[in-house]
Design a protein around this motif. Structure first.
Motif, PDB file in Angstrom:
ATOM      1  N   PHE A   1       8.423 -13.020  -7.914  1.00 18.50           N
ATOM      2  CA  PHE A   1       7.187 -13.645  -7.451  1.00 18.50           C
ATOM      3  C   PHE A   1       6.380 -14.197  -8.612  1.00 18.50           C
ATOM      4  O   PHE A   1       6.507 -13.747  -9.742  1.00 18.50           O
ATOM      5  N   SER A   2       5.512 -15.133  -8.293  1.00 15.07           N
ATOM      6  CA  SER A   2       4.523 -15.603  -9.250  1.00 15.07           C
ATOM      7  C   SER A   2       3.322 -14.664  -9.124  1.00 15.07           C
ATOM      8  O   SER A   2       2.549 -14.755  -8.181  1.00 15.07           O
ATOM      9  N   VAL A   3       3.210 -13.741 -10.067  1.00 16.73           N
ATOM     10  CA  VAL A   3       2.199 -12.681  -9.999  1.00 16.73           C
ATOM     11  C   VAL A   3       0.949 -13.109 -10.751  1.00 16.73           C
ATOM     12  O   VAL A   3       1.008 -13.415 -11.941  1.00 16.73           O
ATOM     13  N   LYS A   4      -0.177 -13.142 -10.051  1.00 16.86           N
ATOM     14  CA  LYS A   4      -1.469 -13.432 -10.680  1.00 16.86           C
ATOM     15  C   LYS A   4      -2.128 -12.141 -11.140  1.00 16.86           C
ATOM     16  O   LYS A   4      -2.691 -12.071 -12.218  1.00 16.86           O
ATOM     17  N   SER A   5      -2.093 -11.139 -10.255  1.00 21.66           N
ATOM     18  CA  SER A   5      -2.727  -9.853 -10.577  1.00 21.66           C
ATOM     19  C   SER A   5      -2.077  -8.741  -9.774  1.00 21.66           C
ATOM     20  O   SER A   5      -1.484  -8.977  -8.720  1.00 21.66           O
ATOM     21  N   ILE A   6      -2.179  -7.531 -10.321  1.00 18.93           N
ATOM     22  CA  ILE A   6      -1.716  -6.327  -9.618  1.00 18.93           C
ATOM     23  C   ILE A   6      -2.829  -5.296  -9.714  1.00 18.93           C
ATOM     24  O   ILE A   6      -3.283  -4.969 -10.828  1.00 18.93           O
ATOM     25  N   ILE A   7      -3.239  -4.807  -8.568  1.00 20.01           N
ATOM     26  CA  ILE A   7      -4.276  -3.783  -8.504  1.00 20.01           C
ATOM     27  C   ILE A   7      -3.659  -2.544  -7.868  1.00 20.01           C
ATOM     28  O   ILE A   7      -3.025  -2.632  -6.818  1.00 20.01           O
ATOM     29  N   PHE A   8      -3.843  -1.408  -8.512  1.00 18.04           N
ATOM     30  CA  PHE A   8      -3.379  -0.141  -7.962  1.00 18.04           C
ATOM     31  C   PHE A   8      -4.562   0.546  -7.302  1.00 18.04           C
ATOM     32  O   PHE A   8      -5.618   0.712  -7.909  1.00 18.04           O
ATOM     33  N   MET A   9      -4.398   0.933  -6.046  1.00 20.06           N
ATOM     34  CA  MET A   9      -5.477   1.598  -5.329  1.00 20.06           C
ATOM     35  C   MET A   9      -4.971   2.788  -4.545  1.00 20.06           C
ATOM     36  O   MET A   9      -3.845   2.894  -4.231  1.00 20.06           O
TER      37      MET A   9
ATOM     38  N   ASN B   1      -0.832 -14.394  -1.959  1.00 21.88           N
ATOM     39  CA  ASN B   1      -0.649 -15.536  -2.857  1.00 21.88           C
ATOM     40  C   ASN B   1      -0.598 -15.137  -4.334  1.00 21.88           C
ATOM     41  O   ASN B   1      -1.230 -15.752  -5.178  1.00 21.88           O
ATOM     42  N   GLY B   2       0.146 -14.094  -4.626  1.00 18.85           N
ATOM     43  CA  GLY B   2       0.321 -13.668  -6.016  1.00 18.85           C
ATOM     44  C   GLY B   2      -0.630 -12.591  -6.469  1.00 18.85           C
ATOM     45  O   GLY B   2      -0.475 -12.055  -7.565  1.00 18.85           O
ATOM     46  N   ASP B   3      -1.615 -12.261  -5.662  1.00 17.94           N
ATOM     47  CA  ASP B   3      -2.509 -11.136  -5.957  1.00 17.94           C
ATOM     48  C   ASP B   3      -1.966  -9.929  -5.199  1.00 17.94           C
ATOM     49  O   ASP B   3      -2.046  -9.874  -3.973  1.00 17.94           O
ATOM     50  N   PHE B   4      -1.399  -8.989  -5.943  1.00 12.59           N
ATOM     51  CA  PHE B   4      -0.750  -7.831  -5.334  1.00 12.59           C
ATOM     52  C   PHE B   4      -1.681  -6.630  -5.327  1.00 12.59           C
ATOM     53  O   PHE B   4      -2.370  -6.359  -6.311  1.00 12.59           O
ATOM     54  N   LYS B   5      -1.670  -5.908  -4.210  1.00 17.34           N
ATOM     55  CA  LYS B   5      -2.327  -4.611  -4.096  1.00 17.34           C
ATOM     56  C   LYS B   5      -1.233  -3.593  -3.886  1.00 17.34           C
ATOM     57  O   LYS B   5      -0.403  -3.747  -2.984  1.00 17.34           O
ATOM     58  N   ILE B   6      -1.216  -2.577  -4.733  1.00 14.39           N
ATOM     59  CA  ILE B   6      -0.269  -1.487  -4.555  1.00 14.39           C
ATOM     60  C   ILE B   6      -1.090  -0.275  -4.139  1.00 14.39           C
ATOM     61  O   ILE B   6      -1.894   0.235  -4.906  1.00 14.39           O
ATOM     62  N   ILE B   7      -0.887   0.121  -2.896  1.00 14.54           N
ATOM     63  CA  ILE B   7      -1.703   1.170  -2.293  1.00 14.54           C
ATOM     64  C   ILE B   7      -0.923   2.481  -2.345  1.00 14.54           C
ATOM     65  O   ILE B   7       0.188   2.581  -1.811  1.00 14.54           O
ATOM     66  N   CYS B   8      -1.529   3.448  -3.011  1.00 19.95           N
ATOM     67  CA  CYS B   8      -0.919   4.769  -3.191  1.00 19.95           C
ATOM     68  C   CYS B   8      -1.562   5.768  -2.225  1.00 19.95           C
ATOM     69  O   CYS B   8      -2.707   5.590  -1.819  1.00 19.95           O
ATOM     70  N   PRO B   9      -0.833   6.836  -1.891  1.00 20.43           N
ATOM     71  CA  PRO B   9      -1.355   7.812  -0.939  1.00 20.43           C
ATOM     72  C   PRO B   9      -2.594   8.572  -1.418  1.00 20.43           C
ATOM     73  O   PRO B   9      -3.404   9.007  -0.606  1.00 20.43           O
ATOM     74  N   ASN B  10      -2.738   8.745  -2.743  1.00 22.09           N
ATOM     75  CA  ASN B  10      -3.882   9.509  -3.262  1.00 22.09           C
ATOM     76  C   ASN B  10      -4.083   9.216  -4.748  1.00 22.09           C
ATOM     77  O   ASN B  10      -3.265   8.534  -5.371  1.00 22.09           O
ATOM     78  N   ALA B  11      -5.155   9.745  -5.301  1.00 21.94           N
ATOM     79  CA  ALA B  11      -5.513   9.477  -6.706  1.00 21.94           C
ATOM     80  C   ALA B  11      -4.463  10.013  -7.674  1.00 21.94           C
ATOM     81  O   ALA B  11      -4.155   9.375  -8.691  1.00 21.94           O
ATOM     82  N   PHE B  12      -3.903  11.173  -7.388  1.00 26.18           N
ATOM     83  CA  PHE B  12      -2.856  11.730  -8.244  1.00 26.18           C
ATOM     84  C   PHE B  12      -1.664  10.778  -8.306  1.00 26.18           C
ATOM     85  O   PHE B  12      -1.106  10.510  -9.373  1.00 26.18           O
ATOM     86  N   HIS B  13      -1.287  10.250  -7.160  1.00 24.09           N
ATOM     87  CA  HIS B  13      -0.161   9.313  -7.074  1.00 24.09           C
ATOM     88  C   HIS B  13      -0.447   8.058  -7.909  1.00 24.09           C
ATOM     89  O   HIS B  13       0.431   7.584  -8.643  1.00 24.09           O
ATOM     90  N   ILE B  14      -1.661   7.552  -7.806  1.00 21.73           N
ATOM     91  CA  ILE B  14      -2.048   6.374  -8.606  1.00 21.73           C
ATOM     92  C   ILE B  14      -1.864   6.655 -10.090  1.00 21.73           C
ATOM     93  O   ILE B  14      -1.306   5.837 -10.830  1.00 21.73           O
TER      94      ILE B  14
END
Length: 85
Positions: free
Chosen positions: A77-85, A45-58
């Motif tokens: 999209f209607s973006v509320k938040s983006i979290i990179f993990m 619902n607009g809260d995006f998680k972008i999951i990376c393979p490792n810390a270097f990639h992040i």
């Protein structure tokens, strides 16, 4: 044991493919293959998680591509938040 919902996995693949298509005008195929295609993206619902393979990639994604990724997602999209993990 982690249970993977097949619909969630398909959504992640579709979101990653969306990013690949949006960013391919600005990035060469090596950058797309190396940095964008390995991402898993979840939208709740607009809260995006972008999951990376490792810390270097992040670190690379945040330094070089965060603004492009945000713009691409916000274009559709209607973006509320983006979290990179």
């Amino acid at each position: 044991m982690k249970v993977i919902n097949i619909c969630d996995k398909l959504n992640s693949i579709n979101l990653t493919q969306f990013l690949v298509e949006k960013l391919s005008d600005n990035l060469d195929s090596i950058k797309i293959d190396t940095w964008i295609k390995p991402l898993e993206i979840e939208n709740n619902n607009g809260d995006f998680k972008i999951i990376c393979p490792n810390a270097f990639h992040i670190n690379i994604i945040k330094k070089r591509y965060e603004d492009m990724i945000m713009s691409a997602l916000e274009s559709k999209f209607s973006v509320k938040s983006i979290i990179f993990m």
